[in-house]
Design a protein around this motif. Structure first.
Motif, PDB file in Angstrom:
ATOM      1  N   HIS A 196      -1.515   9.849  -3.859  1.00 18.77           N
ATOM      2  CA  HIS A 196      -0.878   8.758  -2.962  1.00 18.77           C
ATOM      3  C   HIS A 196       0.079   7.713  -3.480  1.00 18.77           C
ATOM      4  O   HIS A 196       1.085   7.418  -2.815  1.00 18.77           O
ATOM      5  CB  HIS A 196      -2.126   8.117  -2.346  1.00 18.77           C
ATOM      6  N   ARG A 249       3.097   4.527   6.617  1.00 17.80           N
ATOM      7  CA  ARG A 249       2.062   5.577   6.953  1.00 17.80           C
ATOM      8  C   ARG A 249       1.046   5.608   5.834  1.00 17.80           C
ATOM      9  O   ARG A 249      -0.012   5.673   5.958  1.00 17.80           O
ATOM     10  CB  ARG A 249       2.719   6.976   7.062  1.00 17.80           C
ATOM     11  N   LEU A 250       1.635   5.627   4.624  1.00 18.18           N
ATOM     12  CA  LEU A 250       1.001   5.774   3.317  1.00 18.18           C
ATOM     13  C   LEU A 250       0.074   4.461   3.353  1.00 18.18           C
ATOM     14  O   LEU A 250      -1.158   4.722   2.700  1.00 18.18           O
ATOM     15  CB  LEU A 250       1.813   5.878   2.156  1.00 18.18           C
ATOM     16  N   LYS A 263      -1.553   3.043   5.660  1.00 21.92           N
ATOM     17  CA  LYS A 263      -2.455   3.244   6.618  1.00 21.92           C
ATOM     18  C   LYS A 263      -3.553   4.157   5.924  1.00 21.92           C
ATOM     19  O   LYS A 263      -4.695   4.159   6.237  1.00 21.92           O
ATOM     20  CB  LYS A 263      -2.139   3.613   8.145  1.00 21.92           C
ATOM     21  N   THR A 264      -3.015   5.096   5.234  1.00 16.84           N
ATOM     22  CA  THR A 264      -3.927   6.243   4.619  1.00 16.84           C
ATOM     23  C   THR A 264      -4.338   5.956   3.039  1.00 16.84           C
ATOM     24  O   THR A 264      -4.766   6.879   2.680  1.00 16.84           O
ATOM     25  CB  THR A 264      -3.286   7.642   4.753  1.00 16.84           C
ATOM     26  N   PRO A 311      -5.967   5.485   0.091  1.00 18.80           N
ATOM     27  CA  PRO A 311      -7.417   5.471  -0.472  1.00 18.80           C
ATOM     28  C   PRO A 311      -7.793   4.549  -1.654  1.00 18.80           C
ATOM     29  O   PRO A 311      -6.845   3.658  -2.048  1.00 18.80           O
ATOM     30  CB  PRO A 311      -7.462   6.777  -1.564  1.00 18.80           C
ATOM     31  N   THR A 318      -4.323   0.021  -1.018  1.00 20.90           N
ATOM     32  CA  THR A 318      -3.780  -0.757   0.008  1.00 20.90           C
ATOM     33  C   THR A 318      -3.511  -2.129  -0.680  1.00 20.90           C
ATOM     34  O   THR A 318      -2.364  -2.791  -0.010  1.00 20.90           O
ATOM     35  CB  THR A 318      -4.854  -1.080   1.175  1.00 20.90           C
ATOM     36  N   SER A 367      -2.277  -1.198  14.089  1.00 19.15           N
ATOM     37  CA  SER A 367      -3.017  -0.201  13.658  1.00 19.15           C
ATOM     38  C   SER A 367      -3.465   0.739  14.882  1.00 19.15           C
ATOM     39  O   SER A 367      -4.253   0.428  15.784  1.00 19.15           O
ATOM     40  CB  SER A 367      -4.384  -0.902  13.142  1.00 19.15           C
TER      41      SER A 367
END
Lengths: 413, 951
Positions: free
Chosen positions: B810, B828-829, B831-832, B834, B838, B877
């Motif tokens: 990631h 997009r990354l 939001k995803t 791990p 973030t 979101s």
């Protein structure tokens, strides 16, 4: 090791000492250089080393004669170095060599003319090479390899002895290049900056007056530094200088230069002929060039992945990765050309769907938003002229020169 | 008054030259002065200036200069005027007074050395010394304050002092009183002198007059007088002045034995009087008439050799002075009261400034010391050793503890006296060298190899090769001193004291060696050299005192505020007593364990220790200062260990202790503990053992309190782990936890600390969430360093296995999105992401959004719908929008707000949807100033945060 009689050993050592002092008295730098070049593995030095291992008390020989003993500080550790080198005790060989080199540098400072420059070059080279060997040895023994670092600081000292005014300055660039090699190897590239500054800001000595080979090496390394800094125009200029002046028979050197020059040129929109890659055995760039020509994103990504380690190590990975935008540009341009063949009046309107479909054919699974974003970036970075209409999801290309060529200019970033 | 110090020292060292000089001065006032100052070129100019305008702001200085003048003319009246001037310059005066301290003391200290030489009674002196100390302690902090306020004036003064007094030995004045030093160290560091000086100034009032008196050196007396006035402050001055006048007449009549110096001596006497009216008369009567005469003779004959013979005199006079001393200190106290109003502020600054000072002082010392240390080393040593017990408090700071240890080590090897002397010579040379090139304090004496033990026949021509020199310093580290190293254990005090007398005697012998040697060289060489030696010795002493004072401070620091003065009186004195006992004991211990084998073993042991503890050795550099005067913590910590070792085998020498066992083992059972940066050796009673730390970590993890609390707790856990040298999975866990919490709170500095520790821990093979943190590391490089080289190298360092890890993967994708400017991919990354990826990406969001909008306004025409922007740029979101329309509109509003804040032009189209007018926006976009920006660049240091943290 062949058996050597005591007398023979004695003869060889005195012979070496004679040659050493002769070369200094006659200011014969070249023969001195041969006597110093430990790692050259020349037969005379090897036989001398054998002799030294038989005749242990070489120091006495040096001390006996005034002729020799005045260079005792240089010669005694040098002989010890040779001895250790022969029996593969490299770390110790390095230590002795550094001692000898220090003594030599001391002498060198006292000599007014720069006659011994060749010998000094040899020392600069030897100390680096020996340090590298010693570090390998140390690493294999599980000790901290620190000799190259030490060699770096010695070379810095040597640089200090040369960097001033006067005839000795001509040697400064050579030492600089040895320093570069050390620093690049150690990964302490930022240390290059001070040396570069003193080379480039000194007005008393024109850069062009340095020996060509040193200039080429210097340009190669500074060009690489510019690649690291993503300063492609300067990198291009320096590496090209290196390429132009490089001895055409030094195939290895040319290849090393091209390894950096090609990515730089690519990022400036200049694509090498395939024979160049073949001639210099630069196959790793083959697919990348092809991808650029074809607008084949998949090929580019594959090529990057395939040689990832190599590119990361040489530091051109990011440069090559940035070619992606040019590949997109090529792809859209292809679509545009095809549309133009079908219907010239509507060719400048490229539907987003078409591009997404084309990418899907390349097995690039990207959704509309992402492609839209890339189109926006292409326009933003001036790889495409026109605009994007969000409502109708259409790229509207300018009718005049919709895909401007880079022509040696870097992509706007 | 500045000259007073100068003259004082002069009187001691080169008495005659001075008198000559003064004659000069008489003839041509200001010009003569400048000539005096030639030793210190830089100071000359300011000096003459001050001289010129007495009434200018620099009055404080000027009066003093005019003193000489006054003397010369013997016009007392004028003197007084000047003094009053000085007094009226309230600010300048105190500083002057304090500045005196060291000088006066210098004079004083020389006595002590002379005492030894001439076999004077030590005990009297010692007692005096002690008593003295206690009294002074009161004045301490306040005086400091006074000093601080007048930081600036201080510098020129000192320099002037030097020039006057040390005209003879230029090198000295340059190095020691180098004004530059004071300047660089800033206001506070100079305090080190000050604290010193204040305490001494009391003493010196007492001492000072007396010895002046005996010398008939009017100059000295002037100085003394000055200081007294200074201390007294304007109000009290008037009174004193009257007294002074009275006494003046007395003295004049009494003392007028020396023809030439009559008047001068008179002034001197009067100066004394001001301070100690009552006791003044005692002195002359008590004093032996004979020495008195002697001193006169000395002056007349002006022979440098005889200057030595003055010393006994001083000694005598000194001992008489103890009563005076009390009085003067009393005076000083009064002064303090007067000054108190200014103090609070200073006191507070003291507290904060201290840590720095401590650090600074060593460096400063390093610069200042060398010149004089070299010559006078033996002197000081003799003193140190002979007064072993009494002086112990004052000694430790003199040289770095490591150096002392070194000397000690070196001496311990000696088999007999001959060897010992040889070693001493070598080490003397080494210290001289080291101090000359300024490495005395910078060198790591702990790892300095011992020089080869000199052969009996060779030792005479031991050269001063640097290798030997480097080995030398240890001499200083007399056995007694060793005990003060932070890492050395201290035994129970009681045990020790019985041994004291014996030890002292033995120690004295050693010191005597030196004295003899000293004398030999002195008489063998030129007389001048001797003089120099003496004068140097004085400074040495003063410096030593300074140091020792210094050394006390770190340990007091924590309680500075209210307990300052109290602790001075109580703790300091009691400490000193303990120290005495301890040091004495140690010297004894060493003497006991003097067999060759023992020495060898000890040597190897200490070496091993030093190598193993590189880090500590470093700390030592600063530490010993604090430990020197007996940090209570140290004692507590090490006393425990020592006690243990005694149980094991009573006869085991101190050095046999396994140093690893000295690592603190915590005993604290409390789970919660506030973080406090250690300023001394950790106290096991406040350190939590591993089990408790584990609980503490759990407590933090389950705690509902805010980040600042957690951060504080985790820091204290980390500290406890560190001091106990626990490096295992718990350590990793703690650092990981802290790193995560810091990331969540956006506290990057704290995160970076943890990350770098984690890197080391992972490299040691301790298991943890290595991948997670290499992903963080990668993101950090991507997002915060613009250098592609760093990026490439950190990417190249990733193993193939690491690249497969989802978190790392990631991070790499994020990197690609950032370098290509692909905002869609980035969000997009985002939001995803791990783990806490973030949180790190958060830091880049603003920049990414701005770039994206810029790109859009450039490439989109004519408009871009707000909803699209909000979605693409991560304002939406998706999970939330599905369920809740309200939230969707909230997000739109947020996006709109953001766009407007960045200068975007928004329009409403026909259907009522908000649109970004790209063409208009393309030229109007800007990056607003971050709202939480702070001038110092770190929002974490904002005052509010700070307050919440400290609250």
């Amino acid at each position: 090791m062949a058996y050597i009689s005591m007398g023979e050993a004695h003869r060889r050592i005195t012979d070496y000492l004679n040659r050493f002092s002769d070369s200094i008295f006659s200011q014969d730098a070249l023969s001195l250089k041969q006597l110093i070049s430990i790692s050259s593995n020349s037969s005379s030095l090897l036989s001398l080393a054998d002799a030294l291992n038989v005749f242990q008390d070489a120091n006495r020989l040096v001390k006996q004669s005034d002729r020799f003993s005045q260079f005792g500080e240089i010669v005694v550790p040098l002989l010890r170095c040779l001895q250790n080198y022969r029996i593969n005790r490299l770390a110790e060989a390095y230590n002795s060599f550094e001692k000898s080199a220090n003594a030599f540098l001391q002498e060198f400072r006292n000599w007014e003319s720069a006659w011994a420059m060749e010998a000094l070059y040899a020392i600069a080279y030897e100390i680096r090479v020996l340090a590298e060997m010693a570090d390998r040895e140390l690493a294999s023994l599980g000790k901290t390899p620190e000799k190259l670092k030490a060699a770096g600081s010695f070379l810095m000292k040597m640089f200090g002895a040369l960097a001033g005014k006067g005839p000795k300055r001509i040697g400064a660039l050579n030492v600089t290049c040895q320093l570069f090699k050390v620093y690049f190897k150690l990964g302490t590239v930022n240390l290059c900056r001070s040396v570069i500054r003193s080379i480039e800001t000194a007005k008393i000595f024109d850069f062009e007056e340095f020996p060509v080979r040193d200039k080429v090496t210097y340009m190669y390394y500074t060009g690489r530094l510019e690649v690291y800094n993503e300063n492609f125009l300067a990198a291009d200029q320096k590496l090209e200088y290196a390429l132009v002046y490089c001895n055409p028979r030094s195939e290895g050197n040319i290849r090393m230069i091209l390894k950096y020059l090609i990515p730089v040129k690519l990022s400036l929109g200049i694509i090498p002929k395939s024979w160049l890659l073949e001639k210099h055995n630069l196959g790793e760039y083959h697919d990348i060039v092809l991808a650029l020509k074809r607008g084949d994103l998949r090929l580019l990504r594959r090529a990057l992945q395939e040689h990832e380690d190599q590119f990361l190590r040489s530091g051109v990975y990011l440069v090559l990765e940035k070619l992606e935008l040019q590949v997109y540009q090529r792809l859209v341009k292809k679509i545009y050309i095809i549309q133009k063949q079908k219907d010239p009046s509507k060719a400048h309107q490229v539907k987003l769907d078409v591009i997404v479909k084309a990418l899907r054919w390349l097995e690039m699974d990207m959704d509309v938003d992402e492609v839209e974003c890339i189109m926006a970036i292409l326009i933003y970075k001036n790889l495409m002229k026109g605009y994007f209409a969000h409502k109708s999801k259409v790229v509207v290309l300018s009718k005049q020169d919709p895909f401007p060529k880079l022509n040696g200019k870097p992509v706007n970033s | 008054m500045t000259h007073q110090g100068a003259s004082n020292t002069d009187a001691m060292a080169n008495f005659d030259p001075n008198t000559f000089r003064y004659v000069d001065i008489n003839q041509g006032a200001s010009s003569a002065y400048s000539s005096l100052n030639t030793g210190v070129p830089s100071t000359t100019a300011p000096w003459t200036m001050k001289w010129a305008d007495n009434n200018s702001t620099l009055n404080g200085v000027a009066p003093s200069s005019s003193y000489y003048h006054g003397q010369q003319n013997e016009s007392l009246a004028r003197d007084n005027k000047d003094v009053t001037d000085a007094a009226s310059q309230a600010v300048a005066v105190p500083s002057l007074g304090t500045s005196h301290g060291p000088q006066e003391h210098a004079g004083y200290s020389s006595y002590s050395s002379s005492t030894d030489t001439y076999g004077h009674d030590n005990t009297g002196y010692q007692g005096y010394y002690n008593g003295y100390h206690q009294q002074t302690s009161n004045t301490y902090s306040q005086q400091v304050g006074a000093y601080q306020t007048s930081g600036a004036p201080y510098q020129p003064l000192t320099s002037v002092d030097n020039s006057g007094s040390y005209a003879g030995s230029t090198s000295y004045s340059n190095t020691y009183y180098n004004t530059g030093d004071y300047q660089t160290t800033g206001g506070y560091p100079s305090d080190t002198n000050n604290n010193q000086s204040t305490s001494w100034s009391d003493g010196s009032y007492a001492n000072y007059p007396s010895h002046q008196y005996s010398n008939y050196s009017s100059l000295d007396s002037n100085g003394a007088h000055n200081s007294s006035t200074v201390a007294a402050a304007p109000l009290s001055y008037e009174q004193q002045y009257k007294q002074w006048a009275d006494y003046y007449s007395h003295t004049a009549s009494d003392v007028s034995c020396a023809p030439g110096t009559e008047n001068i001596s008179a002034t001197g006497a009067s100066a004394q009087n001001t301070q100690t009216p009552g006791s003044y008369f005692q002195k002359p009567s008590d004093l032996d008439p004979v020495p008195y005469e002697n001193s006169q003779d000395l002056q007349k004959s002006a022979s440098p050799q005889r200057s030595n013979s003055q010393y006994p005199l001083h000694q005598i006079s000194q001992s008489y002075h103890s009563p005076i001393q009390t009085v003067s200190s009393f005076d000083a106290r009064r002064v303090n009261k007067v000054q108190i109003p200014t103090n609070p502020r200073i006191a507070s600054s003291l507290t904060f400034g201290l840590p720095k000072t401590d650090k600074d002082s060593p460096t400063k010392d390093a610069v200042t010391k060398p010149a004089y240390v070299s010559v006078s080393l033996p002197k000081c040593d003799t003193k140190v050793l002979s007064h072993d017990a009494a002086d112990s408090m004052l000694k430790p700071g003199m040289f770095p503890a490591s150096l002392r240890a070194y000397v000690e080590r070196a001496l311990a090897r000696c088999k007999n006296d001959l060897q010992k002397t040889a070693c001493q010579t070598i080490m003397k040379e080494m210290i001289t060298k080291a101090s000359a090139d300024g490495t005395l304090f910078t060198r790591n004496w702990d790892i300095e190899p011992l020089f080869p033990l000199p052969d009996m026949d060779v030792h005479k021509d031991i050269s001063q090769k640097s290798s030997i020199v480097s080995a030398l310093p240890k001499y200083k580290r007399s056995p007694s001193r060793r005990s003060k190293s932070r890492w050395e254990p201290l035994p129970e005090e009681r045990l020790v004291e019985k041994l004291t007398p014996v030890n002292q005697a033995s120690v004295k012998e050693v010191s005597w060696d030196f004295v003899k040697e000293r004398e030999q060289t002195g008489s063998g060489g030129k007389n001048e050299s001797k003089e120099e030696g003496w004068s140097n010795a004085k400074f040495l002493q003063s410096q030593q005192q300074n140091q020792s004072k210094n050394s006390q401070r770190p340990f007091k620091k924590p309680r500075v505020g209210d307990t300052y003065s109290v602790s001075e009186n109580g703790d300091a004195s009691s400490d000193s007593e303990k120290e005495q006992g301890l040091t004495a004991y140690y010297s004894g211990a060493v003497a006991l364990a003097n067999t060759p084998e023992e020495r060898k073993r000890r040597e190897s042991r200490s070496k091993r220790f030093e190598k193993g503890q590189g880090q500590r050795a470093e700390m030592k550099h600063f530490r010993p200062k604090s430990a020197g005067s007996g940090s209570l913590y140290t004692k507590r910590a090490s006393a425990m260990v020592i006690a243990k070792s005694y149980e094991d085998g009573g006869s085991r020498p101190v050095e046999d202790i396994d140093w690893d066992s000295l690592t603190v083992r915590g005993t604290c059972q409390e789970i919660e503990k506030r973080y406090l940066r250690l300023t001394s050796a950790p106290d096991p009673a406040t350190v939590r053992p591993e089990e408790v730390l584990e609980k503490a970590l759990q407590m933090v993890l389950s705690s509902q309190k805010n980040y600042l609390y957690k951060c504080d707790q985790l820091k204290s856990i980390r500290q406890d782990l560190t001091v106990q040298r626990i490096r295992n999975e718990l350590t990793v866990k703690v650092y990981e936890t802290h790193a995560r919490i810091a990331l969540e709170a956006g506290d990057l500095p704290e995160y970076n600390q943890c990350q770098s520790q984690l890197k080391i821990l992972y490299a040691e093979g301790i298991k943890g969430c290595h991948m997670e943190f290499s992903a963080y590391n990668l993101l950090c490089v991507i997002l915060h360093s613009n250098k592609s080289r760093d990026l490439v190298s950190s990417m190249a360092r990733l193993s193939a296995e690491a690249k497969k890890n989802p978190a790392v993967k990631h991070a790499l994708e994020v990197r690609a999105a950032v370098t290509s400017g692909n905002y869609v991919l980035f969000f997009r990354l985002y939001k995803t992401a791990p783990n806490l990826n973030t949180c790190l990406m958060d830091l880049y969001v603003e920049k990414m959004r701005y770039e994206a909008v810029k790109c859009m306004s450039r490439s989109y025409r004519p408009t871009v719908p707000l909803s699209f922007i909000a979605e693409v740029l991560g304002f939406v979101s998706s999970l939330q929008t599905e369920n809740n329309d309200e939230k969707h509109t909230d997000v739109l509003e947020e996006c709109e707000e953001w766009l407007r804040a960045h200068g975007a032009c928004l329009i409403v189209d026909n259907s009522g949807d908000m649109q970004l007018d790209t063409k208009a926006s393309s030229s109007s976009l800007f990056m607003p100033e971050p709202e939480d920006a702070v001038a110092h660049g770190d929002a974490n240091l904002a005052v509010n945060d700070f307050l919440t943290r400290t609250a």
